[in-house]
Scaffold this motif. Structure first.
Motif, PDB file in Angstrom:
ATOM      1  N   LEU A 172      52.123   8.236  33.986  1.00 41.05           N
ATOM      2  CA  LEU A 172      51.136   7.343  34.578  1.00 41.05           C
ATOM      3  C   LEU A 172      50.063   6.965  33.565  1.00 41.05           C
ATOM      4  CD1 LEU A 172      49.934   5.833  36.962  1.00 41.05           C
ATOM      5  CD2 LEU A 172      48.806   7.957  37.679  1.00 41.05           C
ATOM      6  N   ARG A 173      49.635   7.927  32.765  1.00 43.96           N
ATOM      7  CA  ARG A 173      48.610   7.637  31.759  1.00 43.96           C
ATOM      8  C   ARG A 173      49.116   6.569  30.780  1.00 43.96           C
ATOM      9  NH1 ARG A 173      44.361  10.719  30.868  1.00 43.96           N
ATOM     10  NH2 ARG A 173      45.371  12.582  31.753  1.00 43.96           N
ATOM     11  N   ALA A 174      50.394   6.672  30.379  1.00 46.39           N
ATOM     12  CA  ALA A 174      50.975   5.690  29.459  1.00 46.39           C
ATOM     13  C   ALA A 174      51.058   4.313  30.110  1.00 46.39           C
ATOM     14  CB  ALA A 174      52.355   6.156  29.019  1.00 46.39           C
ATOM     15  N   ARG A 219      53.095  17.596  34.821  1.00 44.05           N
ATOM     16  CA  ARG A 219      52.584  17.154  33.518  1.00 44.05           C
ATOM     17  C   ARG A 219      53.331  15.917  33.033  1.00 44.05           C
ATOM     18  NH1 ARG A 219      52.446  22.828  32.483  1.00 44.05           N
ATOM     19  NH2 ARG A 219      54.425  22.682  31.359  1.00 44.05           N
ATOM     20  N   GLN A 220      54.640  15.876  33.266  1.00 46.16           N
ATOM     21  CA  GLN A 220      55.430  14.707  32.866  1.00 46.16           C
ATOM     22  C   GLN A 220      55.006  13.463  33.650  1.00 46.16           C
ATOM     23  OE1 GLN A 220      59.388  16.139  33.622  1.00 46.16           O
ATOM     24  NE2 GLN A 220      59.607  17.116  31.592  1.00 46.16           N
ATOM     25  N   GLN A 221      54.786  13.640  34.941  1.00 45.95           N
ATOM     26  CA  GLN A 221      54.361  12.513  35.770  1.00 45.95           C
ATOM     27  C   GLN A 221      52.977  12.028  35.354  1.00 45.95           C
ATOM     28  OE1 GLN A 221      54.637  14.197  39.676  1.00 45.95           O
ATOM     29  NE2 GLN A 221      56.833  13.775  39.881  1.00 45.95           N
ATOM     30  N   GLU A 222      52.101  12.960  35.038  1.00 49.31           N
ATOM     31  CA  GLU A 222      50.755  12.593  34.604  1.00 49.31           C
ATOM     32  C   GLU A 222      50.814  11.804  33.301  1.00 49.31           C
ATOM     33  OE1 GLU A 222      46.429  14.728  33.686  1.00 49.31           O
ATOM     34  OE2 GLU A 222      48.258  15.934  33.842  1.00 49.31           O
ATOM     35  N   ALA A 223      51.632  12.259  32.365  1.00 45.94           N
ATOM     36  CA  ALA A 223      51.761  11.559  31.083  1.00 45.94           C
ATOM     37  C   ALA A 223      52.356  10.170  31.282  1.00 45.94           C
ATOM     38  CB  ALA A 223      52.634  12.381  30.135  1.00 45.94           C
TER      39      ALA A 223
END
Length: 366
Positions: free
Chosen positions: A356-358, A350-354
């Motif tokens: 990359l999204r940022a 979830r941290q990695q996804e957030a």
């Protein structure tokens, strides 16, 4: 009573019925071929020709940059097609990375079968739709999976059979041993097909095993071993169909070795001339699976120019559609990196996804 008289030292089963024949089983070109179903032979022929054209077109796509890699099965088409056609719709196929023809013959979309090799999704098709497990690039890891599925089917009373395909190089992996051992101990409905094409990339057969044949390895696990001419599509189909039927009827697993040859390089990244002579390849071309079947069909009056042209046209139509669709650029979403990894994403994911999204949002705004 001596130690040697204790039950642990007595054979658990008679080894003789498990041993393979001394020579690969053949049908085409023998008197027994006259009893083969003409409709089946025509069906096998159509699939072989389409499979050869599929190999040619996919190889060309690698040269055009549309595929990252393609492990052609040119020369091995008989094994591929026979494996797919020996199964019922509800059975499961567990392919290796070279088995795209078997996957397509099972009904998977030709483009979806190449998605993994295109460098896109891990699997471009829904395994449950056609009961085809993902193409396995790690060697032999699909074999324990096939055993697990077959074991589950047996426990639930389902008459499903799993057919697991592997190359001769895969037999050197621990997964091969574990899968065969558990399959025999549990007597699960699974068939193992070893496509012995003579080389594990560049490693020849005599550097891999000292066993008489791969089929002989079956005896050590307590299952029957069958040796078949892997370029004789009718023989491979018959042997596999019998093994599948035996498994479905509760007879347990079978190890089938199909002796064949990889006419092309291991992949488009391989230089096969470094480890084998052209004369060796030429000798095997004389035993081409398509030519063997054409000879049988022609001799029985089942193949004329009209039928041959119709099959060739069908194969060319398939290749043209494949070429056109593969020349369309895929629409990729970077966020798909995080999809279908876990049912419940981990905190780190979830941290990695957030993150990359940022980063993507900042890039759009810059």
């Amino acid at each position: 009573m001596t130690v040697l008289d204790t039950p642990a030292w007595r054979p658990r089963t008679d080894a003789a019925p498990l041993l393979p024949d001394p020579e690969p089983y053949r049908l085409l070109g023998t008197p027994a071929a006259a009893e083969l179903d003409p409709a089946l032979l025509r069906t096998l022929y159509g699939h072989l020709v389409r499979g050869r054209r599929y190999n040619q077109q996919a190889t060309a796509l690698t040269k055009q940059g549309r595929l990252a890699v393609y492990p052609a099965s040119t020369g091995q088409e008989a094994c591929e097609i026979a494996a797919a056609l020996a199964l019922r719709p509800r059975d499961w196929l567990f392919p290796s990375y070279r088995d795209t023809l078997a996957v397509v013959a099972r009904g998977v979309d030709p483009v979806e079968a190449l998605t993994l090799l295109r460098g896109d999704w891990h699997t471009g098709y829904d395994p449950h739709e056609h009961r085809v497990a993902p193409l396995s690039t790690p060697l032999a890891t699909q074999l324990p999976h096939a055993v697990g599925l077959a074991r589950a089917a047996r426990l639930t009373g389902d008459d499903v059979v799993a057919l697991a395909m592997v190359g001769d190089g895969g037999t050197s992996e621990g997964d091969f041993h574990e899968a065969l051992n558990f399959a025999a101990v549990w007597q699960v409905p699974v068939v193992f097909l070893v496509q012995n094409n003579g080389f594990a990339i560049s490693v020849p057969l005599d550097k891999q095993t000292a066993a008489p044949t791969f089929a002989h390895k079956a005896v050590g696990y307590g299952m029957p071993g069958r040796l078949v001419d892997g370029n004789d599509v009718a023989a491979v189909h018959q042997v596999l169909a019998e093994a599948v039927g035996r498994a479905r009827d509760g007879g347990g697993p079978t190890l089938v070795e199909a002796v064949t040859y990889r006419m092309d390089a291991h992949t488009n990244a391989d230089d096969a001339t470094r480890y084998r002579e052209d004369s060796e390849v030429a000798a095997w071309r004389a035993h081409d699976p398509i030519a063997l079947l054409e000879r049988e069909l022609t001799g029985r009056g089942l193949l004329d120019d009209e039928v041959r042209d119709s099959v060739a046209d069908d194969a060319e139509t398939m290749a043209s559609a494949l070429r056109e669709r593969m020349h369309t650029d895929a629409t990729l979403d970077p966020m798909d990196l995080f999809a279908h990894v876990y049912a419940e994403p981990t905190q780190q994911l979830r941290q990695q996804e957030a993150q990359l999204r940022a980063e993507l949002e900042a890039e759009r705004q810059s």
